[in-house]
Design a protein around this motif. Structure first.
Motif, PDB file in Angstrom:
ATOM      1  N   ASP A   1     -65.329  -5.203 -15.099  1.00  0.00           N
ATOM      2  CA  ASP A   1     -66.573  -5.610 -15.737  1.00  0.00           C
ATOM      3  C   ASP A   1     -66.792  -4.973 -17.108  1.00  0.00           C
ATOM      4  O   ASP A   1     -67.771  -5.271 -17.771  1.00  0.00           O
ATOM      5  CB  ASP A   1     -67.765  -5.310 -14.835  1.00  0.00           C
ATOM      6  N   LYS A   2     -65.874  -4.126 -17.554  1.00  0.00           N
ATOM      7  CA  LYS A   2     -66.081  -3.455 -18.836  1.00  0.00           C
ATOM      8  C   LYS A   2     -64.980  -3.746 -19.856  1.00  0.00           C
ATOM      9  O   LYS A   2     -64.911  -3.088 -20.878  1.00  0.00           O
ATOM     10  CB  LYS A   2     -66.199  -1.944 -18.624  1.00  0.00           C
ATOM     11  N   ILE A   3     -64.133  -4.715 -19.574  1.00  0.00           N
ATOM     12  CA  ILE A   3     -63.081  -5.082 -20.521  1.00  0.00           C
ATOM     13  C   ILE A   3     -63.652  -6.116 -21.486  1.00  0.00           C
ATOM     14  O   ILE A   3     -64.179  -7.150 -21.073  1.00  0.00           O
ATOM     15  CB  ILE A   3     -61.826  -5.622 -19.801  1.00  0.00           C
ATOM     16  N   ASP A   4     -63.532  -5.838 -22.760  1.00  0.00           N
ATOM     17  CA  ASP A   4     -64.088  -6.686 -23.803  1.00  0.00           C
ATOM     18  C   ASP A   4     -63.050  -7.725 -24.240  1.00  0.00           C
ATOM     19  O   ASP A   4     -61.976  -7.371 -24.730  1.00  0.00           O
ATOM     20  CB  ASP A   4     -64.503  -5.804 -24.984  1.00  0.00           C
ATOM     21  N   PHE A   5     -63.390  -8.983 -24.069  1.00  0.00           N
ATOM     22  CA  PHE A   5     -62.510 -10.081 -24.469  1.00  0.00           C
ATOM     23  C   PHE A   5     -62.906 -10.662 -25.831  1.00  0.00           C
ATOM     24  O   PHE A   5     -62.257 -11.587 -26.309  1.00  0.00           O
ATOM     25  CB  PHE A   5     -62.560 -11.207 -23.429  1.00  0.00           C
ATOM     26  N   SER A   6     -63.949 -10.138 -26.466  1.00  0.00           N
ATOM     27  CA  SER A   6     -64.497 -10.774 -27.668  1.00  0.00           C
ATOM     28  C   SER A   6     -63.521 -10.788 -28.844  1.00  0.00           C
ATOM     29  O   SER A   6     -63.616 -11.666 -29.700  1.00  0.00           O
ATOM     30  CB  SER A   6     -65.812 -10.111 -28.084  1.00  0.00           C
ATOM     31  N   ASN A   7     -62.591  -9.851 -28.892  1.00  0.00           N
ATOM     32  CA  ASN A   7     -61.610  -9.814 -29.986  1.00  0.00           C
ATOM     33  C   ASN A   7     -60.268 -10.405 -29.582  1.00  0.00           C
ATOM     34  O   ASN A   7     -59.261 -10.148 -30.233  1.00  0.00           O
ATOM     35  CB  ASN A   7     -61.416  -8.377 -30.481  1.00  0.00           C
TER      36      ASN A   7
ATOM     37  N   GLY B   1     -63.193  -8.953  -9.109  1.00  0.00           N
ATOM     38  CA  GLY B   1     -62.726  -7.862  -8.246  1.00  0.00           C
ATOM     39  C   GLY B   1     -61.230  -7.664  -8.347  1.00  0.00           C
ATOM     40  O   GLY B   1     -60.468  -8.634  -8.416  1.00  0.00           O
ATOM     41  N   ILE B   2     -60.814  -6.384  -8.376  1.00  0.00           N
ATOM     42  CA  ILE B   2     -59.378  -6.087  -8.485  1.00  0.00           C
ATOM     43  C   ILE B   2     -58.859  -5.205  -7.355  1.00  0.00           C
ATOM     44  O   ILE B   2     -57.651  -5.067  -7.202  1.00  0.00           O
ATOM     45  CB  ILE B   2     -59.029  -5.428  -9.838  1.00  0.00           C
ATOM     46  N   SER B   3     -59.762  -4.608  -6.572  1.00  0.00           N
ATOM     47  CA  SER B   3     -59.280  -3.622  -5.605  1.00  0.00           C
ATOM     48  C   SER B   3     -60.303  -3.403  -4.504  1.00  0.00           C
ATOM     49  O   SER B   3     -61.508  -3.566  -4.707  1.00  0.00           O
ATOM     50  CB  SER B   3     -59.018  -2.299  -6.338  1.00  0.00           C
ATOM     51  N   LYS B   4     -59.792  -3.001  -3.340  1.00  0.00           N
ATOM     52  CA  LYS B   4     -60.619  -2.545  -2.220  1.00  0.00           C
ATOM     53  C   LYS B   4     -59.915  -1.329  -1.631  1.00  0.00           C
ATOM     54  O   LYS B   4     -58.752  -1.422  -1.212  1.00  0.00           O
ATOM     55  CB  LYS B   4     -60.775  -3.645  -1.167  1.00  0.00           C
TER      56      LYS B   4
ATOM     57  N   GLN C   1     -60.035   2.659 -14.682  1.00  0.00           N
ATOM     58  CA  GLN C   1     -60.273   3.646 -15.735  1.00  0.00           C
ATOM     59  C   GLN C   1     -59.170   3.598 -16.791  1.00  0.00           C
ATOM     60  O   GLN C   1     -59.430   3.690 -17.988  1.00  0.00           O
ATOM     61  CB  GLN C   1     -60.388   5.052 -15.149  1.00  0.00           C
ATOM     62  N   ILE C   2     -57.929   3.434 -16.353  1.00  0.00           N
ATOM     63  CA  ILE C   2     -56.794   3.360 -17.280  1.00  0.00           C
ATOM     64  C   ILE C   2     -56.895   2.083 -18.123  1.00  0.00           C
ATOM     65  O   ILE C   2     -56.666   2.110 -19.334  1.00  0.00           O
ATOM     66  CB  ILE C   2     -55.452   3.426 -16.520  1.00  0.00           C
ATOM     67  N   TYR C   3     -57.261   0.953 -17.496  1.00  0.00           N
ATOM     68  CA  TYR C   3     -57.466  -0.280 -18.267  1.00  0.00           C
ATOM     69  C   TYR C   3     -58.529  -0.069 -19.342  1.00  0.00           C
ATOM     70  O   TYR C   3     -58.350  -0.476 -20.491  1.00  0.00           O
ATOM     71  CB  TYR C   3     -57.905  -1.432 -17.361  1.00  0.00           C
TER      72      TYR C   3
END
Length: 154
Positions: free
Chosen positions: A126-132, A13-16, A98-100
């Motif tokens: 939840d949609k940031i890809d760390f695989s690379n 979580g990043i925001s409320k 969205q910007i991230y």
């Protein structure tokens, strides 16, 4: 170089309600120290949540609102133009979600603070890809959070 910098709780979580749900002075100081005298990129909602330009930084806002005019801010409507106009600068992307997500395909580094607690959040990373990406540095000296620096793999 393009850096994405954010803090997240143990659930991602990043925001409320478009605000940070925690108040951790040392984590905020890490953010200030990392972005001071740099160029920061944010979306309009993040700018609105802050309510002003961030001092001692060049402030860029990426938005679809063609009528937006913010004093002390350079407005962009196209991510490619923003990146090309600042090709010789380090860009620190500071939100929102969205910007991230839009910048993640261009990012060279992620700087992530992992808050050691769970908070009531309504926005998650939840949609940031760390695989690379690979961890190049860690700081686990703070009791309330740790920091990991990730670099895109060649």
């Amino acid at each position: 170089m393009i850096y994405l910098i954010w803090a997240q709780d143990i659930n991602g979580g990043i925001s409320k309600n478009n605000k940070l749900p925690w108040h951790i002075k040392s984590e905020m100081q890490h953010f200030v120290n990392t972005t001071k005298n740099k160029t920061v990129v944010m979306g309009r909602k993040t700018y609105d949540s802050i309510g002003h330009t961030l001092p001692n930084r060049k402030n860029l806002v990426l938005t679809y609102n063609n009528d937006l005019n913010l004093p002390g801010v350079t407005i962009y409507h196209d991510i490619s133009k923003l990146i090309n106009d600042h090709i010789n600068e380090d860009l620190y992307v500071i939100g929102g979600k969205q910007i991230y997500e839009e910048f993640s395909k261009y990012a060279d580094f992620y700087i992530v603070s992992y808050i050691n607690n769970s908070y009531d959040c309504d926005i998650y990373m939840d949609k940031i890809d760390f695989s690379n990406f690979e961890i190049i540095k860690q700081d686990t000296t703070k009791p309330e959070f740790s920091i990991k620096w990730f670099k895109r793999k060649k």
